[in-house]
Motif scaffolding. Sequence first.
Motif, short mmCIF file in Angstrom:
data_model
loop_
_atom_site.label_atom_id
_atom_site.label_comp_id
_atom_site.label_asym_id
_atom_site.label_seq_id
_atom_site.Cartn_x
_atom_site.Cartn_y
_atom_site.Cartn_z
N ARG A 18 12.45 5.30 16.36
CA ARG A 18 12.26 5.95 15.07
C ARG A 18 12.05 4.94 13.97
O ARG A 18 12.75 3.92 13.91
CB ARG A 18 13.48 6.82 14.75
CG ARG A 18 13.35 7.57 13.43
CD ARG A 18 14.62 8.34 13.12
NE ARG A 18 14.50 9.06 11.86
CZ ARG A 18 15.51 9.61 11.23
NH1 ARG A 18 16.72 9.52 11.73
NH2 ARG A 18 15.31 10.24 10.07
N GLU B 238 13.12 11.45 21.53
CA GLU B 238 12.98 10.28 20.66
C GLU B 238 12.93 9.01 21.49
O GLU B 238 13.77 8.77 22.35
CB GLU B 238 14.15 10.23 19.68
CG GLU B 238 14.10 9.07 18.72
CD GLU B 238 15.28 9.09 17.76
OE1 GLU B 238 15.21 9.85 16.77
OE2 GLU B 238 16.27 8.39 18.01
N ARG C 6 17.40 17.04 14.61
CA ARG C 6 17.62 15.93 15.55
C ARG C 6 18.95 16.15 16.27
O ARG C 6 19.98 16.37 15.63
CB ARG C 6 17.63 14.58 14.81
CG ARG C 6 17.78 13.37 15.72
CD ARG C 6 17.70 12.08 14.91
NE ARG C 6 17.71 10.90 15.76
CZ ARG C 6 18.82 10.27 16.15
NH1 ARG C 6 20.01 10.71 15.74
NH2 ARG C 6 18.75 9.20 16.92
N TRP D 146 10.66 13.13 10.13
CA TRP D 146 10.86 12.10 11.16
C TRP D 146 9.51 11.53 11.52
O TRP D 146 8.51 12.26 11.63
CB TRP D 146 11.52 12.71 12.39
CG TRP D 146 11.93 11.73 13.45
CD1 TRP D 146 13.16 11.19 13.64
CD2 TRP D 146 11.10 11.19 14.50
NE1 TRP D 146 13.16 10.34 14.72
CE2 TRP D 146 11.90 10.33 15.28
CE3 TRP D 146 9.75 11.34 14.85
CZ2 TRP D 146 11.42 9.64 16.38
CZ3 TRP D 146 9.27 10.64 15.95
CH2 TRP D 146 10.10 9.80 16.70
#
Length: 582
Positions: free
Chosen positions: A571, A568, A524, A480
């Motif tokens: 992304r 997050e 995630r 990521w």
Amino acid sequence: MIPRDTPRLPCRLPSFRAAVPVLAVVAGVLAGFPAPAPLGGQTAGAGVGAGSAAGASDAAATPAGDLSIRPERTGWQETSTYAEVIRHLEAAAASHPRMHLVTFGYTNQGRALPLLVVGPSSAEAATAEAVRASGQLRIYLQGNIHAGEVAGKEALLRLVRRMVEADPATEAWTRDWVLLVGPIYNADGNEAVDLGNRPRQHGPLGGMGTRPNAQGLDLNRDQMKLDSPEGRSLARLMTAWDPHVVVDLHVTNGTRHAYHLTYAPGLHPATPDVLDRFLRDELLPEVTDRVEAEYGWHMWHYGNVGNRDGVRGWWTFDHRPRFVTNYAGIRGRLGILSEAYAYLVFEDRVIATERFVDGILAFLDPRREEVRRMVDAVAAAEAEGLPGSRVPLRGVLDAEAPTHPVLMGDVAEEENPWSGAVVLRRLDVVRPEPMPAGVAFRGTEETVAPTAYLLPPGAAAVAARLRAHGIRVDSLPEGWSGEAERFRVTRASGAGQPFQGRTEREVEGDWETGDVRLEAGTFRVPVGQSLGRLAVLLLEPRADDGFLNWGILDPWIAEGDFYPVLREVGRRTPPGDDSSRR
């Protein structure tokens, strides 16, 4: 409804089919978990009555097909053993075409946890997957989480009997929805009978089980950390069967009040408002009024009299989701706590619990489609709208609570003839006393829910614990990269004494935003899912009942370091990876 003069030894059913009970294995459970075995397939030492001499010696005491319960057969001196509970449920499943006995997990000592599925017309329709697909309201009734508080166990066995006997008041309850009846959750504790358990409680005078399970854990403090096999089994039940309503049956003591039973909805301030209002404004007041009108018995919000910030008042217990009904609320379900009064005689505690459960079911029956749609809509809204919304992480009771005429009472001291110990009996004294009544929490610290949380590859055990709750966790083989928030710990502290096998923690710190690249195998956790609210309360560092609080993240916690869970922000999606849009 149950008349007050219910006979102690009700008529036995004339006959039962001699067929072997229909037993089904729980289907539709989370991937990666083995399905529990049918109750009939127990191995020696791990099954029905394991570890209980009473369970073995009592086999002849309960004739096949007899649905009387041990308290009735002993003049309310004793409580049912695990073996007797299983025989009761087996007989019911053998005698009623809409009752099916399955298991939903195991205790620490290997006892199978029974679940009677009431409503489906066949064994094929009684799997978790089929029940969820049926579109019917699903209600989970749980007894004996604390095995000294046995009124719920016995009340549920009597409810099953009334449904088998086609009591007109319960006839529709076997076909118009799905009841999931789990009468003996702390099955190991149930077998550890001792006359000294639950001091001062009025019976059963022949002894009762223990509060903790065989690990020494209180199962009503384990629902967030999931350190017990029972807690994991219950979390899986809530995912697999996905009940809309969860009713957890207890017994309370403490304040000498006049209520026959007290109750509470889910108390965490992050509980969806629509569910909280439905319970506080509609269901619970209606049940309270109905029981008082029909029987003259008193029920109200759970509490104890004490001083808070120097103010004497009636204060409820705790908002944290370690408690099962608070946990149900955070999962977007209707959680209802029942607490029969410990100083009622044993028979009356069972009757009070029956009347409360009957009242809940009678209220829900004509509104079952409305309730199902309401709860399902909450789950859909969580999946779509939770990211970006504010979620309370902590709660507090206000000393300036509204005044309410709390019904105070009195007790008389009596002697247990078998142990010589003092037990207390409720007297028919009702003395209204106006005082502040704190029965709801307000949020004191909030966070904005992110789109997702990110865990390092080394946190596989943390990811597995999230999945045990039923929370979706994605593994990212490409890693990521993008903008994320990281929490820098500026202060870390631990409780002075261990609690429930762990040392509770608290941290302070600040969130910092920056570009981050995480390696392959990063986990995630999308917040846009039906259990997104639960994920927030498990993973936020300042949540007062999450993984950090329970020490589960201790290997990563040090002052000056970053908390291992990131939030997050944005992304950069690798080519061919669409996980951010799932």
